[in-house]
Motif scaffolding. Structure first.
Motif, PDB file in Angstrom:
ATOM      1  N   UNK A 137       0.822  -1.195   0.000  1.00 40.73           N
ATOM      2  CA  UNK A 137       0.000   0.000   0.000  1.00 40.73           C
ATOM      3  C   UNK A 137       0.863   1.254   0.000  1.00 40.73           C
ATOM      4  N   UNK A 138       1.959   1.218   0.781  1.00 44.83           N
ATOM      5  CA  UNK A 138       2.862   2.366   0.831  1.00 44.83           C
ATOM      6  C   UNK A 138       3.523   2.600  -0.531  1.00 44.83           C
ATOM      7  N   UNK A 139       3.842   1.523  -1.238  1.00 36.51           N
ATOM      8  CA  UNK A 139       4.445   1.643  -2.572  1.00 36.51           C
ATOM      9  C   UNK A 139       3.471   2.326  -3.542  1.00 36.51           C
ATOM     10  N   UNK A 140       2.194   1.969  -3.480  1.00 41.62           N
ATOM     11  CA  UNK A 140       1.191   2.609  -4.342  1.00 41.62           C
ATOM     12  C   UNK A 140       1.063   4.090  -4.005  1.00 41.62           C
ATOM     13  N   UNK A 141       1.102   4.415  -2.710  1.00 42.58           N
ATOM     14  CA  UNK A 141       1.026   5.818  -2.301  1.00 42.58           C
ATOM     15  C   UNK A 141       2.242   6.583  -2.799  1.00 42.58           C
ATOM     16  N   UNK A 142       3.423   5.970  -2.721  1.00 42.40           N
ATOM     17  CA  UNK A 142       4.640   6.605  -3.217  1.00 42.40           C
ATOM     18  C   UNK A 142       4.526   6.886  -4.706  1.00 42.40           C
ATOM     19  N   UNK A 143       4.082   5.918  -5.474  1.00 43.83           N
ATOM     20  CA  UNK A 143       3.915   6.112  -6.922  1.00 43.83           C
ATOM     21  C   UNK A 143       2.930   7.240  -7.209  1.00 43.83           C
ATOM     22  N   UNK A 173      18.065  18.766  -6.062  1.00 46.55           N
ATOM     23  CA  UNK A 173      17.239  17.574  -6.224  1.00 46.55           C
ATOM     24  C   UNK A 173      15.899  17.785  -5.522  1.00 46.55           C
ATOM     25  N   UNK A 174      14.839  17.246  -6.132  1.00 41.26           N
ATOM     26  CA  UNK A 174      13.517  17.206  -5.521  1.00 41.26           C
ATOM     27  C   UNK A 174      13.221  15.761  -5.163  1.00 41.26           C
ATOM     28  N   UNK A 175      12.710  15.541  -3.950  1.00 42.45           N
ATOM     29  CA  UNK A 175      12.440  14.176  -3.523  1.00 42.45           C
ATOM     30  C   UNK A 175      11.364  14.147  -2.448  1.00 42.45           C
ATOM     31  N   UNK A 176      10.873  12.945  -2.179  1.00 46.93           N
ATOM     32  CA  UNK A 176       9.937  12.732  -1.088  1.00 46.93           C
ATOM     33  C   UNK A 176      10.562  11.763  -0.102  1.00 46.93           C
ATOM     34  N   UNK A 177      10.155  11.883   1.152  1.00 43.63           N
ATOM     35  CA  UNK A 177      10.652  11.016   2.214  1.00 43.63           C
ATOM     36  C   UNK A 177       9.506  10.742   3.183  1.00 43.63           C
ATOM     37  N   UNK A 178       9.682   9.704   3.982  1.00 41.14           N
ATOM     38  CA  UNK A 178       8.664   9.352   4.961  1.00 41.14           C
ATOM     39  C   UNK A 178       8.772  10.168   6.237  1.00 41.14           C
ATOM     40  N   UNK A 179       9.910  10.781   6.459  1.00 45.24           N
ATOM     41  CA  UNK A 179      10.093  11.508   7.711  1.00 45.24           C
ATOM     42  C   UNK A 179      10.511  12.947   7.463  1.00 45.24           C
ATOM     43  N   UNK A 180      10.312  13.753   8.478  1.00 45.68           N
ATOM     44  CA  UNK A 180      10.686  15.156   8.403  1.00 45.68           C
ATOM     45  C   UNK A 180      12.205  15.282   8.501  1.00 45.68           C
ATOM     46  N   UNK A 181      12.771  16.124   7.652  1.00 50.07           N
ATOM     47  CA  UNK A 181      14.211  16.356   7.622  1.00 50.07           C
ATOM     48  C   UNK A 181      14.457  17.789   8.060  1.00 50.07           C
ATOM     49  N   UNK A 182      15.396  18.006   8.983  1.00 46.83           N
ATOM     50  CA  UNK A 182      15.631  19.372   9.467  1.00 46.83           C
ATOM     51  C   UNK A 182      16.153  20.282   8.357  1.00 46.83           C
ATOM     52  N   UNK A 183      15.763  21.550   8.438  1.00 45.03           N
ATOM     53  CA  UNK A 183      16.232  22.552   7.477  1.00 45.03           C
ATOM     54  C   UNK A 183      17.604  23.045   7.922  1.00 45.03           C
ATOM     55  N   UNK A 224      -0.395  16.780   2.088  1.00 42.86           N
ATOM     56  CA  UNK A 224      -1.675  16.539   2.757  1.00 42.86           C
ATOM     57  C   UNK A 224      -2.243  15.152   2.443  1.00 42.86           C
ATOM     58  N   UNK A 225      -2.735  14.508   3.474  1.00 41.06           N
ATOM     59  CA  UNK A 225      -3.398  13.210   3.382  1.00 41.06           C
ATOM     60  C   UNK A 225      -2.512  12.088   2.861  1.00 41.06           C
ATOM     61  N   UNK A 226      -1.215  12.282   2.899  1.00 38.11           N
ATOM     62  CA  UNK A 226      -0.271  11.228   2.541  1.00 38.11           C
ATOM     63  C   UNK A 226       0.759  11.136   3.661  1.00 38.11           C
ATOM     64  N   UNK A 227       1.452  10.046   3.728  1.00 42.78           N
ATOM     65  CA  UNK A 227       2.450   9.851   4.793  1.00 42.78           C
ATOM     66  C   UNK A 227       3.837  10.277   4.325  1.00 42.78           C
ATOM     67  N   UNK A 228       3.912  11.312   3.458  1.00 39.13           N
ATOM     68  CA  UNK A 228       5.186  11.724   2.888  1.00 39.13           C
ATOM     69  C   UNK A 228       5.429  13.211   3.086  1.00 39.13           C
ATOM     70  N   UNK A 229       6.692  13.565   3.051  1.00 43.30           N
ATOM     71  CA  UNK A 229       7.156  14.950   3.031  1.00 43.30           C
ATOM     72  C   UNK A 229       7.839  15.166   1.688  1.00 43.30           C
ATOM     73  N   UNK A 230       7.679  16.367   1.118  1.00 48.75           N
ATOM     74  CA  UNK A 230       8.329  16.711  -0.151  1.00 48.75           C
ATOM     75  C   UNK A 230       9.402  17.756   0.138  1.00 48.75           C
ATOM     76  N   UNK A 231      10.580  17.564  -0.482  1.00 46.88           N
ATOM     77  CA  UNK A 231      11.728  18.437  -0.226  1.00 46.88           C
ATOM     78  C   UNK A 231      12.390  18.893  -1.503  1.00 46.88           C
ATOM     79  N   UNK A 232      13.011  20.054  -1.400  1.00 50.98           N
ATOM     80  CA  UNK A 232      13.930  20.547  -2.409  1.00 50.98           C
ATOM     81  C   UNK A 232      15.248  20.835  -1.716  1.00 50.98           C
TER      82      UNK A 232
END
Length: 129
Positions: free
Chosen positions: A1-7, A71-81, A109-117
């Protein structure tokens, strides 16, 4: 399920790239390319920027965009700035470490991911001289 959400998240981010390129493209020094891969992030803060000996325990991310400048990416956890080393996982099994700093981070929103640049290089306020 997490893989589908990532995609789903990665596809959604890739869909907005043309609009972002049209809006911010002139401000960028390097062309962005769609790139799917994995990376590890090492936030080193005030420590020396030395790549860790192991990837164990480091946040894992999935890229959707890559350029010489960042690079732009997503991660499951919050990364410090703060200053980070981004470890791009290469096809041959090695990791290429690049220094950078988080310039954008938001919870999706409504996903278990964080988006970063992450912009590669050292922030101007961190350069001695």
């Amino acid at each position: 399920r997490q893989h589908r959400a990532l995609e789903r998240v990665l596809e959604g981010l890739e869909k907005v790239l043309p609009r972002a390129d049209a809006q911010y493209g002139r401000q960028r020094r390097h062309d962005r390319k769609h790139y799917r891969g994995t990376l590890s992030v090492f936030a080193y803060g005030t420590q020396p920027a030395i790549p860790p000996q192991t990837l164990e325990g480091l946040p894992l991310g999935w890229t959707y965009s890559l350029s010489q400048g960042g690079v732009g990416f997503v991660a499951l956890e919050e990364i410090p700035h703060e200053p980070v080393l981004v470890g791009l996982h290469m096809p041959n099994g090695t990791v290429k470490w690049l220094p950078g700093h988080v310039v954008r981070g938001r919870e999706i929103p409504e996903e278990a991911f964080w988006e970063y640049g992450v912009a590669f290089g050292v922030p101007k306020d961190k350069v001695e001289g």
